[in-house]
Design an enzyme around this catalytic site. Structure first.
Site, short mmCIF file in Angstrom:
data_model
loop_
_atom_site.label_atom_id
_atom_site.label_comp_id
_atom_site.label_asym_id
_atom_site.label_seq_id
_atom_site.Cartn_x
_atom_site.Cartn_y
_atom_site.Cartn_z
N THR A 96 0.88 -1.18 0.00
CA THR A 96 0.00 0.00 0.00
C THR A 96 0.91 1.22 0.00
O THR A 96 1.53 1.55 1.01
CB THR A 96 -0.92 0.01 1.24
OG1 THR A 96 -1.66 -1.21 1.26
CG2 THR A 96 -1.88 1.19 1.18
N LYS A 171 -7.05 1.50 -3.17
CA LYS A 171 -6.64 0.94 -1.87
C LYS A 171 -6.68 2.02 -0.78
O LYS A 171 -7.06 1.77 0.36
CB LYS A 171 -5.25 0.33 -2.00
CG LYS A 171 -4.65 -0.20 -0.71
CD LYS A 171 -5.45 -1.35 -0.12
CE LYS A 171 -4.85 -1.79 1.20
NZ LYS A 171 -5.73 -2.68 1.95
N LYS A 239 -0.04 5.14 8.43
CA LYS A 239 0.59 5.54 7.15
C LYS A 239 -0.45 5.60 6.04
O LYS A 239 -0.49 6.57 5.27
CB LYS A 239 1.70 4.52 6.86
CG LYS A 239 2.33 4.52 5.50
CD LYS A 239 1.80 3.50 4.50
CE LYS A 239 1.76 2.07 4.88
NZ LYS A 239 1.32 1.14 3.85
P1 NAP Z 1 5.09 -6.06 7.68
O1 NAP Z 1 4.79 -7.38 8.27
O2 NAP Z 1 5.51 -4.96 8.57
O3 NAP Z 1 6.22 -6.28 6.54
C1 NAP Z 1 6.83 -5.16 5.97
C2 NAP Z 1 7.87 -5.63 4.98
O4 NAP Z 1 8.58 -4.45 4.48
C3 NAP Z 1 8.94 -6.53 5.59
O5 NAP Z 1 9.36 -7.44 4.60
C4 NAP Z 1 10.06 -5.53 5.93
O6 NAP Z 1 11.34 -6.11 6.02
C5 NAP Z 1 9.99 -4.64 4.71
N1 NAP Z 1 10.63 -3.34 4.93
C6 NAP Z 1 10.22 -2.33 5.73
N2 NAP Z 1 11.05 -1.27 5.62
C7 NAP Z 1 12.02 -1.63 4.73
C8 NAP Z 1 13.15 -0.97 4.20
N3 NAP Z 1 13.46 0.29 4.54
N4 NAP Z 1 13.94 -1.64 3.32
C9 NAP Z 1 13.61 -2.92 2.96
N5 NAP Z 1 12.56 -3.59 3.41
C10 NAP Z 1 11.76 -2.95 4.30
O7 NAP Z 1 3.85 -5.50 6.83
P2 NAP Z 1 2.65 -6.30 6.12
O8 NAP Z 1 1.51 -6.38 7.05
O9 NAP Z 1 3.18 -7.53 5.48
O10 NAP Z 1 2.24 -5.23 5.01
C11 NAP Z 1 2.93 -5.09 3.79
C12 NAP Z 1 2.18 -4.06 2.94
O11 NAP Z 1 0.83 -4.52 2.71
C13 NAP Z 1 2.04 -2.68 3.61
O12 NAP Z 1 2.09 -1.69 2.63
C14 NAP Z 1 0.65 -2.75 4.25
O13 NAP Z 1 0.10 -1.46 4.43
C15 NAP Z 1 -0.10 -3.58 3.22
N6 NAP Z 1 -1.24 -4.36 3.72
C16 NAP Z 1 -1.22 -4.99 4.93
C17 NAP Z 1 -2.33 -5.74 5.34
C18 NAP Z 1 -2.38 -6.45 6.67
O14 NAP Z 1 -3.49 -6.74 7.12
N7 NAP Z 1 -1.25 -6.76 7.31
C19 NAP Z 1 -3.45 -5.83 4.52
C20 NAP Z 1 -3.44 -5.21 3.26
C21 NAP Z 1 -2.33 -4.48 2.88
P3 NAP Z 1 11.87 -6.65 7.48
O15 NAP Z 1 11.22 -7.99 7.65
O16 NAP Z 1 13.34 -6.68 7.32
O17 NAP Z 1 11.42 -5.64 8.51
#
Ligand code: NAP
Length: 288
Positions: A96, A171, A239
């Site tokens: 997102t 989104k 965010k």
């Molecule tokens: P998450 O568990 O926090 O994972 C975030 C990912 O981004 C991890 O792989 C993290 O790596 C990586 N990352 C963060 N900062 C970085 C950087 N500076 N350089 C390289 N890698 C970096 O988040 P998530 O829940 O999977 O969400 C991922 C995306 O989908 C987001 O945009 C979120 O808004 C969206 N989303 C989430 C959901 C939900 O329910 N969780 C639903 C729909 C959409 P590390 O493992 O090394 O930290």
């Protein structure tokens, strides 16, 4: 079968990658914190040590990263995926992120002879693990057609919304409404808890009546039990609302309800709940 790479193995990317393996794709994975790839490697994924290495040889490269900054770092950083992408590849950003960043990334992608789809998702941890996400897609028919078998392995629905950037816009509208509902539920439930009403009866009326939604159903129970194990990080919802406010402002719409709701999310971050589930937004409301 296509060679697929996935960049980002967090809550969402980890489940998505597992479903790609299950579907039989030759999968290369990259994550900044490489230990998160261990289980996938055991199941047959190749681990790349940089995004550029992951993208090499892949005909489809998917990213699932926290925000604009993370996406920029992984796609165009020093070891960024664009450095390894082959001409003709299809890149899919499922994070997102802001439409402005998607527009910039689409331009950079075409300079590398590849094509970008923005395909953020609805659904959360459980839907990602079950291959039941919905993809909101922006980009060309041709690219989407080529990517469809890969997207199908992770989803129950693929909606093509228009040119590149359309998925990102949709989104943010979606998550603006979700964020406002979660914040208003935090206020409503706190009110119920102080009102003398039977909490379970009151919540049952809300869940089955006009305000009921899958989100309210899921979050109300987590707020009641104070179960803040992460499905969706509170910091990421904050965010999304900030991106939504800025995007809507560009269309001349001021998201007053988002600003008010985001105040609760910022208060929760200040209390240390940024890395907890979005349901914990109720905690600072309960404290007042
Ligand atoms: P998450 O568990 O926090 O994972 C975030 C990912 O981004 C991890 O792989 C993290 O790596 C990586 N990352 C963060 N900062 C970085 C950087 N500076 N350089 C390289 N890698 C970096 O988040 P998530 O829940 O999977 O969400 C991922 C995306 O989908 C987001 O945009 C979120 O808004 C969206 N989303 C989430 C959901 C939900 O329910 N969780 C639903 C729909 C959409 P590390 O493992 O090394 O930290």
């Amino acid at each position: 079968m296509k060679n697929v790479a996935i960049l980002g193995l967090g809550t969402m990317g980890g489940g998505m990658a597992a479903n790609l393996l299950k579907a039989g794709f030759a999968l290369t994975v990259y994550n900044r914190t490489s230990a998160k790839a261990d289980a996938l490697v055991k199941e047959g994924a190749q681990l790349a040590s940089t995004p550029a290495e992951a993208a090499k040889g892949a005909s489809i490269v998917i990213s699932m990263l926290a925000d604009d900054g993370a996406s920029r770092e992984v796609w165009v950083g020093e070891q960024g995926a664009l450095k390894g992408v082959k001409a003709g590849a299809i890149l899919i950003d499922s994070s997102t992120v802001s439409p402005a960043w998607i527009a910039e990334l689409a331009q950079l992608t075409s300079e590398h002879g590849a094509e970008l789809l923005d395909a953020p998702v609805t659904g959360s941890r459980m839907q990602a693990a079950a291959g039941q996400l919905t993809f909101l897609v922006g980009g060309s028919d041709r690219a989407l057609e080529a990517a469809t078998p890969v997207l199908k392995a992770m989803s129950k629905e693929i909606v093509h919304l228009g040119p590149v950037g359309s998925g990102a816009k949709m989104k943010l509208i979606n998550n603006f409404l979700c964020g406002v509902q979660v914040a208003s539920l935090a206020e409503g439930l706190t009110w119920i808890e102080r009102s003398g009403l039977d909490r379970d009866k009151a919540l049952s009326i809300l869940k089955t009546g006009a305000p009921g939604s899958p989100l309210l159903e899921a979050i109300a129970d987590r707020m009641v039990t104070r179960n803040y194990a992460v499905n969706f990080l509170l910091s990421l919802m904050t965010k999304d609302m900030a991106y939504a406010e800025s995007e809507a402002a560009g269309c001349g719409v001021q998201l007053n309800t988002s600003q008010a709701a985001r105040g609760h999310f910022e208060a929760a971050i200040a209390k240390g709940f940024g890395e907890s589930d979005i349901a914990s937004v109720i905690e600072p409301v309960r404290e007042v």
